[in-house]
Write a protein that holds these residues in place. Structure first.
Motif, PDB file in Angstrom:
ATOM      1  N   MET A   1      10.973  11.894   3.340  1.00 23.80           N
ATOM      2  CA  MET A   1      10.913  12.733   5.056  1.00 23.80           C
ATOM      3  C   MET A   1       9.839  13.883   4.960  1.00 23.80           C
ATOM      4  N   GLU A   2       9.453  13.597   5.830  1.00 20.60           N
ATOM      5  CA  GLU A   2       8.282  14.823   6.228  1.00 20.60           C
ATOM      6  C   GLU A   2       8.843  15.789   5.988  1.00 20.60           C
ATOM      7  N   LYS A   3       8.830  16.362   6.458  1.00 15.16           N
ATOM      8  CA  LYS A   3       9.308  18.464   6.076  1.00 15.16           C
ATOM      9  C   LYS A   3       8.515  19.073   7.856  1.00 15.16           C
ATOM     10  N   ASN A  63      16.459  38.923  16.405  1.00 10.42           N
ATOM     11  CA  ASN A  63      17.896  38.682  16.452  1.00 10.42           C
ATOM     12  C   ASN A  63      18.188  36.922  16.681  1.00 10.42           C
ATOM     13  N   LEU A  64      16.931  36.451  16.687  1.00 13.38           N
ATOM     14  CA  LEU A  64      16.814  34.571  16.399  1.00 13.38           C
ATOM     15  C   LEU A  64      17.269  34.897  15.609  1.00 13.38           C
ATOM     16  N   VAL A  65      16.904  35.316  14.002  1.00 17.23           N
ATOM     17  CA  VAL A  65      17.688  35.288  12.977  1.00 17.23           C
ATOM     18  C   VAL A  65      18.920  35.177  12.499  1.00 17.23           C
ATOM     19  N   LYS A  66      19.218  36.477  13.430  1.00 18.28           N
ATOM     20  CA  LYS A  66      20.946  36.409  14.192  1.00 18.28           C
ATOM     21  C   LYS A  66      21.790  35.784  14.589  1.00 18.28           C
ATOM     22  N   GLN A  67      20.823  35.120  15.506  1.00 14.76           N
ATOM     23  CA  GLN A  67      21.879  34.122  16.345  1.00 14.76           C
ATOM     24  C   GLN A  67      21.979  32.749  15.352  1.00 14.76           C
ATOM     25  N   LEU A  68      20.866  32.588  14.768  1.00 14.67           N
ATOM     26  CA  LEU A  68      20.856  31.204  13.831  1.00 14.67           C
ATOM     27  C   LEU A  68      21.917  31.149  13.308  1.00 14.67           C
ATOM     28  N   GLU A  69      21.879  32.498  12.388  1.00 16.95           N
ATOM     29  CA  GLU A  69      22.734  32.444  11.155  1.00 16.95           C
ATOM     30  C   GLU A  69      23.958  32.468  11.238  1.00 16.95           C
ATOM     31  N   GLU A  70      24.593  32.978  12.813  1.00 12.73           N
ATOM     32  CA  GLU A  70      25.779  33.409  12.792  1.00 12.73           C
ATOM     33  C   GLU A  70      26.295  31.819  13.344  1.00 12.73           C
ATOM     34  N   GLN A  71      25.052  31.162  13.528  1.00 11.17           N
ATOM     35  CA  GLN A  71      25.759  29.095  13.337  1.00 11.17           C
ATOM     36  C   GLN A  71      25.806  28.718  12.573  1.00 11.17           C
ATOM     37  N   ASN A  72      25.445  29.471  11.528  1.00  9.97           N
ATOM     38  CA  ASN A  72      25.639  28.415  10.127  1.00  9.97           C
ATOM     39  C   ASN A  72      24.268  27.439  10.196  1.00  9.97           C
ATOM     40  N   ARG A  73      23.137  27.997  10.808  1.00 10.20           N
ATOM     41  CA  ARG A  73      21.412  27.344  10.181  1.00 10.20           C
ATOM     42  C   ARG A  73      21.100  28.410   9.573  1.00 10.20           C
ATOM     43  N   MET A  74      20.824  28.305   7.931  1.00 11.85           N
ATOM     44  CA  MET A  74      20.400  29.022   7.145  1.00 11.85           C
ATOM     45  C   MET A  74      19.179  28.389   7.052  1.00 11.85           C
ATOM     46  N   ILE A  75      17.879  28.586   8.045  1.00 17.63           N
ATOM     47  CA  ILE A  75      16.335  28.441   7.700  1.00 17.63           C
ATOM     48  C   ILE A  75      15.832  28.729   7.082  1.00 17.63           C
ATOM     49  N   PRO A  76      15.447  28.172   6.386  1.00 15.86           N
ATOM     50  CA  PRO A  76      14.565  29.616   4.827  1.00 15.86           C
ATOM     51  C   PRO A  76      13.332  29.816   5.966  1.00 15.86           C
ATOM     52  N   THR A  77      12.846  31.708   5.750  1.00 17.68           N
ATOM     53  CA  THR A  77      12.287  31.679   7.186  1.00 17.68           C
ATOM     54  C   THR A  77      11.306  33.177   6.380  1.00 17.68           C
ATOM     55  N   ILE A  78       9.789  33.057   6.899  1.00 18.86           N
ATOM     56  CA  ILE A  78       8.878  34.161   6.674  1.00 18.86           C
ATOM     57  C   ILE A  78       8.912  34.349   8.104  1.00 18.86           C
ATOM     58  N   ILE A  79       8.520  35.988   7.499  1.00 12.85           N
ATOM     59  CA  ILE A  79       8.766  37.579   8.524  1.00 12.85           C
ATOM     60  C   ILE A  79       6.920  38.226   9.062  1.00 12.85           C
ATOM     61  N   LEU A 113       2.700  30.087   0.115  1.00 14.77           N
ATOM     62  CA  LEU A 113       4.625  30.103   0.701  1.00 14.77           C
ATOM     63  C   LEU A 113       4.816  29.288   0.701  1.00 14.77           C
ATOM     64  N   VAL A 114       4.309  28.569   1.836  1.00 12.63           N
ATOM     65  CA  VAL A 114       4.652  27.080   2.675  1.00 12.63           C
ATOM     66  C   VAL A 114       5.454  25.991   1.138  1.00 12.63           C
ATOM     67  N   HIS A 115       4.658  25.693   0.354  1.00 10.15           N
ATOM     68  CA  HIS A 115       4.329  24.820  -0.642  1.00 10.15           C
ATOM     69  C   HIS A 115       5.776  25.611  -1.702  1.00 10.15           C
ATOM     70  N   ASP A 116       6.024  27.003  -2.101  1.00  7.67           N
ATOM     71  CA  ASP A 116       6.825  27.612  -2.907  1.00  7.67           C
ATOM     72  C   ASP A 116       8.392  27.497  -1.829  1.00  7.67           C
ATOM     73  N   LEU A 117       8.390  27.534  -0.679  1.00  3.89           N
ATOM     74  CA  LEU A 117       9.838  27.279   0.052  1.00  3.89           C
ATOM     75  C   LEU A 117       9.776  25.518   0.180  1.00  3.89           C
ATOM     76  N   LEU A 118       9.438  24.613   0.322  1.00  8.74           N
ATOM     77  CA  LEU A 118       9.244  23.466   0.898  1.00  8.74           C
ATOM     78  C   LEU A 118       8.536  22.758  -0.410  1.00  8.74           C
ATOM     79  N   GLY A 119       8.515  22.787  -1.605  1.00  5.27           N
ATOM     80  CA  GLY A 119       7.869  22.314  -2.693  1.00  5.27           C
ATOM     81  C   GLY A 119       8.738  21.483  -3.748  1.00  5.27           C
TER      82      GLY A 119
END
Length: 119
Positions: A1-3, A63-79, A113-119
């Motif tokens: 499946m495409e990431k 604030n976006l990361v905080k809201q997502l983590e409070e919803q237990n949505r742990m999306i690997p993120t590059i700031i 970075l993208v390959h390290d996180l998704l590869g």
């Protein structure tokens, strides 16, 4: 499946550049211009990774990361930030933030970075 990578930045040039580079690496790209739009997109279809500008209108990066983590949505993120040292201090408390990069950035660094996180 495409990431999928969600690119969130209020500067159109950066969005377009990242979209092109990440698509060339074989990933699907969604874009959002602010944190509110990003939050809406994540609720509908959670991406595998997020490239997030630190300073955004409506809902900023922290604030976006905080809201997502409070919803237990742990999306690997590059700031992405013009002030990476300031961002580093504030963002290190979030488990989903994997890397903080300064603007301007090198495109090759993005590819790695993208390959390290998704590869």
């Amino acid at each position: 499946m495409e990431k999928t990578v969600l690119v969130v930045d209020d500067q159109i040039g950066i969005r377009l550049l990242l979209e092109e580079v990440i698509q060339q690496e074989g990933y699907k790209v969604e874009v959002a211009v602010n944190g509110k739009e990003a939050l809406d997109k994540v609720q509908n279809n959670q991406p595998d990774m997020m490239m997030l500008d630190y300073k955004l209108p409506i809902i900023d990066g922290p604030n976006l990361v905080k809201q997502l983590e409070e919803q237990n949505r742990m999306i690997p993120t590059i700031i992405m930030s013009g002030l990476p040292d300031k961002a580093e201090v504030e963002m290190k408390k979030f488990a989903s933030v994997k890397k903080i990069i300064g603007k301007p950035f090198q495109l090759n660094d993005i590819r790695i970075l993208v390959h390290d996180l998704l590869g």
